[in-house]
Design an enzyme around this catalytic site. Structure first.
Site, PDB file in Angstrom:
ATOM      1  N   GLY B  10       0.832  -1.200   0.000  1.00 56.20           N
ATOM      2  CA  GLY B  10       0.000   0.000   0.000  1.00 56.20           C
ATOM      3  C   GLY B  10       0.865   1.247   0.000  1.00 56.20           C
ATOM      4  N   ALA B  11       0.423   2.249  -0.734  1.00 54.49           N
ATOM      5  CA  ALA B  11       1.233   3.447  -0.912  1.00 54.49           C
ATOM      6  C   ALA B  11       0.444   4.712  -0.600  1.00 54.49           C
ATOM      7  CB  ALA B  11       1.778   3.489  -2.331  1.00 54.49           C
ATOM      8  N   GLY B  12      -0.464   4.628   0.361  1.00 54.65           N
ATOM      9  CA  GLY B  12      -1.114   5.845   0.835  1.00 54.65           C
ATOM     10  C   GLY B  12      -0.176   6.507   1.843  1.00 54.65           C
ATOM     11  N   GLY B  13      -0.695   7.434   2.629  1.00 51.49           N
ATOM     12  CA  GLY B  13       0.151   8.133   3.588  1.00 51.49           C
ATOM     13  C   GLY B  13       0.919   7.186   4.495  1.00 51.49           C
ATOM     14  N   ALA B  14       0.254   6.170   4.998  1.00 49.97           N
ATOM     15  CA  ALA B  14       0.902   5.259   5.935  1.00 49.97           C
ATOM     16  C   ALA B  14       2.002   4.455   5.253  1.00 49.97           C
ATOM     17  CB  ALA B  14      -0.134   4.323   6.546  1.00 49.97           C
ATOM     18  N   PHE B 113     -11.355  22.301  15.067  1.00 50.84           N
ATOM     19  CA  PHE B 113     -12.037  21.145  14.500  1.00 50.84           C
ATOM     20  C   PHE B 113     -12.907  20.534  15.587  1.00 50.84           C
ATOM     21  CE2 PHE B 113     -11.253  17.976  10.929  1.00 50.84           C
ATOM     22  CZ  PHE B 113     -11.355  18.922   9.945  1.00 50.84           C
ATOM     23  N   GLN B 233     -17.427   4.954  11.300  1.00 44.39           N
ATOM     24  CA  GLN B 233     -17.907   6.330  11.362  1.00 44.39           C
ATOM     25  C   GLN B 233     -18.708   6.675  10.100  1.00 44.39           C
ATOM     26  OE1 GLN B 233     -15.108   9.893  11.184  1.00 44.39           O
ATOM     27  NE2 GLN B 233     -15.765   9.938  13.314  1.00 44.39           N
ATOM     28  N   HIS B 235     -20.582   9.773   7.989  1.00 41.01           N
ATOM     29  CA  HIS B 235     -20.583  11.228   7.863  1.00 41.01           C
ATOM     30  C   HIS B 235     -21.977  11.673   7.419  1.00 41.01           C
ATOM     31  CE1 HIS B 235     -19.421  15.266   6.843  1.00 41.01           C
ATOM     32  NE2 HIS B 235     -18.254  15.054   7.420  1.00 41.01           N
ATOM     33  N   LEU B 245     -17.941  13.854  -0.091  1.00 43.49           N
ATOM     34  CA  LEU B 245     -18.137  14.508   1.190  1.00 43.49           C
ATOM     35  C   LEU B 245     -18.398  16.006   1.054  1.00 43.49           C
ATOM     36  CD1 LEU B 245     -17.325  13.516   4.269  1.00 43.49           C
ATOM     37  CD2 LEU B 245     -15.495  15.130   3.877  1.00 43.49           C
ATOM     38  N   THR B 247     -18.223  19.108   3.353  1.00 48.03           N
ATOM     39  CA  THR B 247     -17.599  19.366   4.651  1.00 48.03           C
ATOM     40  C   THR B 247     -18.570  19.910   5.699  1.00 48.03           C
ATOM     41  OG1 THR B 247     -16.163  20.921   5.773  1.00 48.03           O
ATOM     42  CG2 THR B 247     -16.685  21.415   3.522  1.00 48.03           C
ATOM     43  N   GLU B 248     -18.225  19.625   6.942  1.00 55.91           N
ATOM     44  CA  GLU B 248     -18.975  20.128   8.069  1.00 55.91           C
ATOM     45  C   GLU B 248     -19.042  21.661   8.049  1.00 55.91           C
ATOM     46  OE1 GLU B 248     -18.457  16.698  10.572  1.00 55.91           O
ATOM     47  OE2 GLU B 248     -17.574  18.136  11.946  1.00 55.91           O
ATOM     48  N   ARG B 281     -21.565  14.277  14.581  1.00 58.00           N
ATOM     49  CA  ARG B 281     -21.793  13.526  13.346  1.00 58.00           C
ATOM     50  C   ARG B 281     -22.823  12.415  13.500  1.00 58.00           C
ATOM     51  NH1 ARG B 281     -15.701  12.798  10.739  1.00 58.00           N
ATOM     52  NH2 ARG B 281     -15.440  14.995  10.262  1.00 58.00           N
ATOM     53  N   HIS B 346     -17.694   6.501   6.355  1.00 52.43           N
ATOM     54  CA  HIS B 346     -16.577   7.428   6.199  1.00 52.43           C
ATOM     55  C   HIS B 346     -15.242   6.860   6.676  1.00 52.43           C
ATOM     56  CE1 HIS B 346     -14.496  11.145   5.744  1.00 52.43           C
ATOM     57  NE2 HIS B 346     -14.383  11.399   7.025  1.00 52.43           N
ATOM     58  N   ARG B 381     -13.470   8.304  15.835  1.00 53.78           N
ATOM     59  CA  ARG B 381     -12.282   9.059  15.470  1.00 53.78           C
ATOM     60  C   ARG B 381     -12.600  10.542  15.413  1.00 53.78           C
ATOM     61  NH1 ARG B 381     -10.124  11.403  10.637  1.00 53.78           N
ATOM     62  NH2 ARG B 381     -11.968  10.747   9.499  1.00 53.78           N
TER      63      ARG B 381
HETATM   64  C1  LIG Z   1     -13.209  12.103   2.046  1.00 54.03           C
HETATM   65  C2  LIG Z   1     -12.296  11.853   3.205  1.00 54.03           C
HETATM   66  C3  LIG Z   1     -11.826  12.922   3.960  1.00 54.03           C
HETATM   67  C4  LIG Z   1     -10.958  12.715   5.028  1.00 54.03           C
HETATM   68  N1  LIG Z   1     -10.491  13.792   5.725  1.00 54.03           N
HETATM   69  C5  LIG Z   1      -9.609  13.600   6.734  1.00 54.03           C
HETATM   70  C6  LIG Z   1      -9.058  14.711   7.429  1.00 54.03           C
HETATM   71  O1  LIG Z   1      -9.367  15.848   7.156  1.00 54.03           O
HETATM   72  N2  LIG Z   1      -8.171  14.487   8.422  1.00 54.03           N
HETATM   73  C7  LIG Z   1      -7.790  13.236   8.751  1.00 54.03           C
HETATM   74  O2  LIG Z   1      -6.967  13.105   9.642  1.00 54.03           O
HETATM   75  N3  LIG Z   1      -8.286  12.158   8.099  1.00 54.03           N
HETATM   76  C8  LIG Z   1      -9.194  12.303   7.105  1.00 54.03           C
HETATM   77  N4  LIG Z   1      -9.689  11.205   6.447  1.00 54.03           N
HETATM   78  C9  LIG Z   1      -9.222   9.864   6.791  1.00 54.03           C
HETATM   79  C10 LIG Z   1      -7.864   9.575   6.173  1.00 54.03           C
HETATM   80  O3  LIG Z   1      -7.724  10.263   4.959  1.00 54.03           O
HETATM   81  C11 LIG Z   1      -7.634   8.097   5.875  1.00 54.03           C
HETATM   82  O4  LIG Z   1      -7.893   7.362   6.996  1.00 54.03           O
HETATM   83  C12 LIG Z   1      -6.198   7.840   5.465  1.00 54.03           C
HETATM   84  O5  LIG Z   1      -5.859   8.623   4.374  1.00 54.03           O
HETATM   85  C13 LIG Z   1      -5.905   6.401   5.150  1.00 54.03           C
HETATM   86  O6  LIG Z   1      -4.561   6.308   4.683  1.00 54.03           O
HETATM   87  P1  LIG Z   1      -3.845   4.946   4.433  1.00 54.03           P
HETATM   88  O7  LIG Z   1      -2.453   5.233   4.082  1.00 54.03           O
HETATM   89  O8  LIG Z   1      -4.095   4.064   5.588  1.00 54.03           O
HETATM   90  O9  LIG Z   1      -4.632   4.305   3.225  1.00 54.03           O
HETATM   91  P2  LIG Z   1      -4.878   4.806   1.700  1.00 54.03           P
HETATM   92  O10 LIG Z   1      -4.418   6.180   1.462  1.00 54.03           O
HETATM   93  O11 LIG Z   1      -6.282   4.461   1.389  1.00 54.03           O
HETATM   94  O12 LIG Z   1      -3.932   3.878   0.904  1.00 54.03           O
HETATM   95  C14 LIG Z   1      -4.146   2.515   0.720  1.00 54.03           C
HETATM   96  C15 LIG Z   1      -3.070   1.982  -0.164  1.00 54.03           C
HETATM   97  O13 LIG Z   1      -3.084   0.578  -0.138  1.00 54.03           O
HETATM   98  C16 LIG Z   1      -3.053   0.061  -1.423  1.00 54.03           C
HETATM   99  N5  LIG Z   1      -3.724  -1.228  -1.410  1.00 54.03           N
HETATM  100  C17 LIG Z   1      -4.947  -1.514  -0.920  1.00 54.03           C
HETATM  101  N6  LIG Z   1      -5.209  -2.809  -1.100  1.00 54.03           N
HETATM  102  C18 LIG Z   1      -4.136  -3.351  -1.711  1.00 54.03           C
HETATM  103  C19 LIG Z   1      -3.805  -4.661  -2.161  1.00 54.03           C
HETATM  104  N7  LIG Z   1      -4.643  -5.671  -2.042  1.00 54.03           N
HETATM  105  N8  LIG Z   1      -2.615  -4.844  -2.756  1.00 54.03           N
HETATM  106  C20 LIG Z   1      -1.760  -3.821  -2.924  1.00 54.03           C
HETATM  107  N9  LIG Z   1      -2.014  -2.589  -2.502  1.00 54.03           N
HETATM  108  C21 LIG Z   1      -3.187  -2.357  -1.904  1.00 54.03           C
HETATM  109  C22 LIG Z   1      -3.706   1.099  -2.272  1.00 54.03           C
HETATM  110  O14 LIG Z   1      -3.221   1.029  -3.580  1.00 54.03           O
HETATM  111  C23 LIG Z   1      -3.250   2.379  -1.606  1.00 54.03           C
HETATM  112  O15 LIG Z   1      -2.005   2.770  -2.135  1.00 54.03           O
HETATM  113  C24 LIG Z   1     -10.568  11.401   5.377  1.00 54.03           C
HETATM  114  C25 LIG Z   1     -11.047  10.328   4.627  1.00 54.03           C
HETATM  115  C26 LIG Z   1     -11.897  10.532   3.554  1.00 54.03           C
HETATM  116  C27 LIG Z   1     -12.408   9.365   2.790  1.00 54.03           C
END
Ligand SMILES: Cc1cc2nc3c(=O)[nH]c(=O)nc-3n(C[C@H](O)[C@H](O)[C@H](O)COP(=O)(O)OP(=O)(O)OC[C@H]3O[C@@H](n4cnc5c(N)ncnc54)[C@H](O)[C@@H]3O)c2cc1C
Ligand code: HEM
Ligand code: SF4
Ligand code: F3S
Ligand code: FES
Lengths: 292, 611, 131, 123
Positions: B10-14, B113, B233, B235, B245, B247-248, B281, B346, B381
């Site tokens: 996975g390549a999101g923030g985490a 917030f 959660q 929304h 979404l 926003t609030e 919420r 959400h 959360r």
């Molecule tokens: C509309 C919205 C608004 C938000 N606003 C806020 C905010 O203002 N403040 C806040 O703190 N939080 C907010 N959140 C929550 C927060 O954004 C998320 O919880 C957070 O971004 C999740 O990040 P992550 O890195 O865990 O996952 P993600 O960013 O979802 O990344 C998941 C990664 O895993 C990969 N992946 C998934 N399954 C597989 C697989 N089987 N094989 C290979 N790769 C895979 C995907 O390709 C992706 O790269 C919001 C969420 C949403 C939906």
């Protein structure tokens, strides 16, 4: 429905060598599954027929491995319209109800992941950000021009990524404060780079640019905009700006741009790309003049 | 077979933060992601990152707010770690160039917030997540970290000792989306799951289509317990056709909710006589659904959010992006007509059980981000607490996996210490229908196999599964199954939860599981076969949906986001504990573990959650 | 990598129907530019008859100028030149970062203005031509 | 990652000159057109009239400058267009040479004509 290729009739699967009991159970389950499937397709067709309003989509199809799709063609889909429906919604509906092999990239459905830039009725748009009601029928959906098609609406993005990464797209500064203290930036400066930071790497701009089509090495509007984002950030400092301008000035950099503006017109994030490119050209000239 | 020290899924923030951290520690790290990094759903986050950066604020206050927000189901060591590390990690992002909004003096801006006692939500316009994601991807490019982009991870390669606590994760198996190749990835040090949310379990969600809870389901099937899954959660203001979404802030500025008869129901029907639209919420979400259920909804589906009375000038000034969102995604111009809105899934507070170092009870298996449950969010959360979770725990997991010396965790993982076995009264059999033991290789101990062999074995099994799916000529398509589950979950396991409905959901899930036995993939192509991938995802959706419902059925109290019709209050004597679910070779097993309320300097005494 | 389908060169210019203002401006500017260089060369060639003396020069010029085709070509040249100049000015402004939002309008304005100037000049250009 | 572009070739100089010559040409070209089509009608052009004008030093030098700028602007424009279409390598070098020679011939021929008109360089 006229959504399937006529010759795509499936063969009966050959009986497997398993216990008769299981065979019977399997057969029953399969029967049920088939019934459901048929029901579903019939329902879909019915829905499309009886809906007050359906949209007619013509979608580009191609698959290098599937006979009948090796030669690109257009398929027709009739999708029942609902208030607020986007091109992406329509594609998903068509995929889920008519032809599960219809392939396209998509994820966020809210114009932020940049996966679903498509060529819709002759211009580059995000499927999820385009309301069907704004389009004239039939809605023609094709993969982005000027890119290799992998399958159906999916194009190869590698080249675009390479260009994006060729401009050293990362912050470089040599005056960092202490670990727990932020670097200051004026509001004005942040305002200046704001639009450029909005890019979602959808590649719509690159696809729309004739120059990029003719010159594969041209960095393209998105990459130049990425460089702009850093070159104009006051936190990076003068020497770094110098280096960035050098990268931009190379043969396939800013000078290639012929101010066709189509990049700016298609950008779903409204980034003034042409303006940024032009500003960089002027910066580069100023920079060179200093040495004369 | 590919081989690296650390593999991040996975390549999101985490995931990005974990990879950078492992790289900093000198590990050979690679990311495997089904989406290109910049496509991850972190990009959608708007609000901001909570961090106690300023004079007058402190991590202790942040921790207090978080504990209170969690309705006392957060574990103090994790919560305190989050709040202590968040300022440094946020500044780190700034040093990497992230384009935060700025104050007049050039410092990063912060805003108030919901649920926070100090305006500590650090933001970058209405696109904080986008800026964060891109900034971190830039750092990845700078470091030249290898990304296997558009590789779908389908299975973890875990040895199969009887107790999950004895198992080791040796790698993963992934499917190359472009070519259809299935490959094993050997991880010498560890695998970090960072697969994000699971919103696709519901048919109406703010989450991306890719958020199918893959990581949680894979870890679950490999034996890692999953925690507090019932806490979802919702929304209150999302657009009906897409789930985008709103926003609030709209309500904050004075937007009003109306039902079909044009009544301002928050007051008219007494849902929140003081705060009205500004109630929390969950209260607003429940009010909206009650309106719809009682026939006062518009088109039996949604209510109206009206902000026209604020005047064009003010709207354009403060809420400009809402105009675009509503027009682009719903086809409604909010300056001319009220926006349709309804509650949408959400965020998932629960996930794979980890300690504050991101480690699960399986050696070498880590989880971070939304797919993990450390647990910092407990029952609910707070807005702005997910992004700091990504960078804080992403980094810790990355460091730990790369072998950095870290303080021993205070949170325990797995069935150790004083856990409490439990039962849930399910009307149907739970767990896998027929397919049988899966995550752990079938029939026999892999315990004495080498790491390579474990991966090879998982790879062979996975090849077989996928071949089977592709060879099958007829049956049912996954979309049908998925739709049924999503509909049932939205109907039965939504913001209102009552026993019979939850049981109906379990029945529906069971039926879907049986149908899934007959699933087939119509598209036989090896190239970019999204039909196949979605079919695999649907299986994860089944497991996740069941775990949410089981947890919801078991927890007979009202805490945080979880509301039960039969028990409409928090019951601390009995329920200050986490709901845990273990897969146990295809048969879910429920158990509980106590919440840790003792922090570093103080104990967080449960108080009534009122704002 | 898997096979992929390249839609080839038709892609590059086969989509002219979908071109936007900026693209047309680019194409026209190119075309007019090339015509102008072409003319520059011919022009000098014709003028260099002056090297052989006054009479041949005057004769050539007057012979040419008395032909209707030449006059019509000249009107064409005027059109081409005027458009190139006007659009060239537009481009100069674009390079200076002025009026970028109105780039499409200024292109249409160049077109219209070119039309007007050309039409207005026809009498002058055709004056005294013998048919 | 793609290879980094290192060949530093400031394309900016020619770009800038293209703009500068353009700005200059606007004025001179307008003057030229006006003079030869509106003040003096085309069919009335004679060698003598041209001669009269050319003997003015200002006019003469203006025309030479006009010729040089127009040639640079036109030929450079053509060259740019070709390079933008992907001209490269030895063909690029060849085109560069041919265009260079053509410009030279054009300018030489033009100057010779002007001198012939003026009956020598006017002083
Ligand atoms: C509309 C919205 C608004 C938000 N606003 C806020 C905010 O203002 N403040 C806040 O703190 N939080 C907010 N959140 C929550 C927060 O954004 C998320 O919880 C957070 O971004 C999740 O990040 P992550 O890195 O865990 O996952 P993600 O960013 O979802 O990344 C998941 C990664 O895993 C990969 N992946 C998934 N399954 C597989 C697989 N089987 N094989 C290979 N790769 C895979 C995907 O390709 C992706 O790269 C919001 C969420 C949403 C939906
Ligand atoms: C009179 C005023 C003129 C102006 C304002 C003008 C302006 C311009 C500008 C700005 C360009 C650059 C376009 C770009 O690179 O994007 C250009 C290109 C060009 N100009 Fe001119 N020009 C003028 C006259 C001329 C003349 C007299 C000639 C002929 C000799 C000419 C021939 C060309 C050519 C061949 C190009 C290149 C076109 C291409 O891109 O293919 N121009 N002009
Ligand atoms: S600049 Fe605009 S069009 Fe180009 S990739 Fe970025 S968002 Fe897409
Ligand atoms: S379309 Fe191309 S030519 Fe320049 S203005 Fe945009 S990059
Ligand atoms: S689906 Fe993400 S941009 Fe359209």
């Amino acid at each position: 429905m006229s959504t399937q290729v006529p010759e795509q009739v499936e063969d009966e699967s050959s009986a497997e060598s398993v216990s008769p009991g299981k065979q019977k159970r399997d057969a029953k389950k399969r029967e049920r599954a088939e019934r459901l499937q048929e029901q579903r397709e019939a329902e879909a067709a019915e829905k499309a027929r009886t809906a007050d309003d359906t949209y007619h989509l013509k979608v580009f199809r191609y698959d290098p491995e599937v006979e009948g799709k090796q030669e690109p063609r257009f398929d027709d889909f009739y999708v029942p319209y609902k208030q607020g429906m986007t091109v992406l919604d329509a594609l998903m509906w068509a995929r889920d109800h008519y032809d599960s092999s219809l392939t396209f990239r998509h994820s966020c459905r809210q114009a932020i992941c940049g996966s679903d830039a498509l060529f819709v009725n002759g211009s580059q748009r995000l499927g999820c950000k385009t309301q069907l009601s704004d389009l004239s029928e039939p809605v023609r959906v094709e993969p982005l021009p000027h890119a290799d098609v992998v399958k159906d609406l999916v194009v190869d993005m590698e080249h675009f990524y390479d260009q994006m990464e060729a401009v050293e797209p990362y912050f470089q500064t040599n005056s960092l404060p202490a670990e727990d203290e932020e670097q200051r930036q004026t509001r004005e400066n942040r305002e200046k780079v704001k639009m450029s930071t909005r890019c979602i790497w959808c590649s719509a701009c690159m696809s729309s640019c004739n120059i990029a089509a003719g010159d594969n090495e041209y960095l393209g509007p998105a990459a130049i905009n990425k460089a702009y984002r850093f070159a104009m950030d006051e936190r990076e400092g003068e020497d770094m700006k110098q280096r960035r301008l050098e990268i931009l000035e190379q043969e396939h950099g800013v000078w290639r741009c012929q101010t066709q503006f189509s990049c700016t017109e298609v950008c779903p994030k409204d980034i003034p790309l042409t303006e940024h490119i032009q500003e960089l050209k002027r910066e580069a000239i100023k920079n060179n003049l200093k040495f004369w | 077979m590919y081989e690296h020290d650390v593999i991040v899924v996975g390549a999101g923030g985490a995931g990005l933060r974990a990879a950078i951290a492992a790289h900093e520690e000198g590990a050979d790290v690679a990311i495997v992601s089904k989406l290109h990094p910049v496509r991850s759903h972190t990009g959608a986050a708007e609000g901001g990152i909570n961090a106690a950066l300023r004079e007058g604020d402190s991590w202790e206050d942040h921790a207090y707010d978080t504990m209170k927000g969690s309705d006392y189901l957060g574990d103090a060591p994790a919560v305190e770690t989050l709040c202590k590390d968040s300022p440094k990690e946020t500044i780190q992002l700034e040093h990497w160039g992230m384009a935060f909004s700025r104050d007049d003096d050039g410092r990063v801006s912060q805003r108030p917030f919901g649920g926070l006692s100090f305006p500590r939500t650090t933001y970058a316009g209405a696109e904080t997540g986008h800026q964060l994601l891109h900034t971190m991807y830039e750092q990845l490019v700078k470091r030249g970290i290898k990304v296997y982009d558009e590789w779908h991870v389908t299975r973890l390669a875990v040895s199969d000792e009887d107790d999950p606590e004895d198992r080791t994760c040796h790698g993963i198996v992934a499917y190359d989306v472009q070519t259809g190749k299935i490959e094993g990835f050997r991880a010498r040090n560890g695998v970090i799951l960072a697969t994000g949310g699971l919103g696709q379990v519901y048919d109406h969600t703010t989450n991306a289509v890719a958020n199918t809870g893959d990581g949680v389901a894979m870890a679950y099937r490999a034996g890692a317990p999953i925690e507090d899954m019932e806490f979802i959660q919702f929304h209150p203001t999302t657009l009906p056709s897409t789930g985008v979404l709103i926003t609030e802030g709209v309500r904050g500025e004075g937007g009003i909710l109306y039902n079909k008869h044009g009544e301002r129901f928050m007051f008219e029907y007494g849902y929140a006589n003081n705060l009205g639209e500004l109630a929390s919420r969950d209260v607003v979400s429940r009010a909206e659904l009650t309106e719809v259920n009682e026939g006062r909804g518009i088109e039996d589906e949604y209510v109206h959010l009206d902000m026209r009375h604020l005047g064009e000038e003010r709207i354009v000034d403060r809420l400009e992006n809402i105009i675009h969102l509503s027009e682009d995604f719903e086809g409604v111009n909010p300056l001319e007509a009220p926006m349709p809105v309804k509650p949408g899934q959400h965020y998932a507070m629960g996930g794979v059980e980890t300690d504050e170092n991101g480690e699960t009870c399986i050696t070498g298996l880590y989880a971070a981000g939304e797919c993990a449950c450390a647990s910092v969010h407990g029952g609910n959360r707070l807005g702005g607490n997910a992004l700091p979770e990504l960078i804080v725990f992403g980094k810790r997991a990355g460091h730990h996996a790369a072998g950095k010396d870290m303080k021993d965790a205070e949170i325990t993982t797995g069935k150790v210490g004083d856990y409490e076995p439990a039962d849930v009264e399910s009307p149907v059999q739970l767990g896998e229908a027929g397919l049988g033991g899966d995550a752990v290789a079938d029939g026999g101990a892999t315990a004495d196999l080498s790491g390579d062999e474990v991966v090879q074995r998982a790879l062979d099994d996975e090849r077989e599964t996928i071949e089977h799916l592709l060879e099958k000529e007829d049956g049912i398509q996954h979309a049908e199954i998925r739709e049924r589950v999503q509909k049932s979950m939205t109907e039965h396991v939504n913001v209102f939860r009552e026993e019979e409905a939850l049981k109906d959901a379990l029945r529906d899930i069971r039926e879907a599981r049986e149908l899934y036995q007959d699933v087939y993939v119509a598209d036989k192509s090896r190239t970019f076969n999204t039909d196949l991938l979605q079919t695999l995802e649907t299986r994860n959706i089944l497991d996740i949906a069941e775990s949410i419902t089981v947890g919801a059925l078991a927890r007979n109290e009202f805490r945080g986001a979880h509301w039960r019709k039969e028990y409409q209050e928090r019951r601390d004597e009995e329920w200050l504990k986490h709901t845990m679910l273990s897969w146990n070779d295809g048969e879910p097993e429920l158990w509980y573990k106590p919440v840790i309320l003792e922090g570093e300097n103080k104990t967080y005494e449960p108080k009534i959650r009122s704002y | 990598m898997s096979q992929s389908y390249n839609r080839g060169l038709i892609e590059d210019f086969g989509r002219w129907r979908e071109f936007s203002a900026g693209m047309w401006a680019w194409i026209f500017h190119k075309f007019t530019g090339w015509v102008l260089v072409g003319y520059l060369f011919t022009h000098i060639a014709v003028l260099s008859t002056a090297l052989s003396g006054a009479a041949p020069y005057t004769n050539t010029i007057q012979a040419l100028e008395s032909l209707l085709v030449v006059r019509i070509l000249e009107v064409g040249l005027l059109a081409v030149a005027v458009f190139h100049i006007l659009n060239g000015l537009r481009l100069l402004f674009v390079d200076l970062g002025v009026g970028l939002e109105a780039q499409d309008k200024s292109f249409y304005a160049s077109l219209i203005l070119t039309g007007v100037i050309v039409v207005a000049s026809v009498p002058t250009f055709l004056a005294g031509v013998s048919i | 990652m793609a290879e980094r572009y290192t060949s530093f070739e400031p394309g900016g100089t020619r770009w800038l000159w293209q703009r500068l010559t353009a700005a200059f040409l606007v004025i001179v070209l307008a003057f030229h057109f006006f003079l030869l089509h509106f003040v003096n009608h085309a069919d009335e052009v004679t060698f003598a009239m041209s001669q009269a004008r050319m003997q003015e030093l200002t006019y003469f030098s203006l025309m030479i400058l006009f010729l040089v700028t127009a040639t640079f602007h036109g030929v450079n424009g053509v060259y740019n267009a070709l390079v933008n279409q992907g001209l490269s390598g030895s063909r690029k070098t060849a085109v560069k040479a041919i265009l260079g020679i053509a410009s030279l011939v054009l300018i030489v021929q033009g100057v010779r004509t002007a001198i012939a008109w003026a009956g020598g360089v006017p002083i």
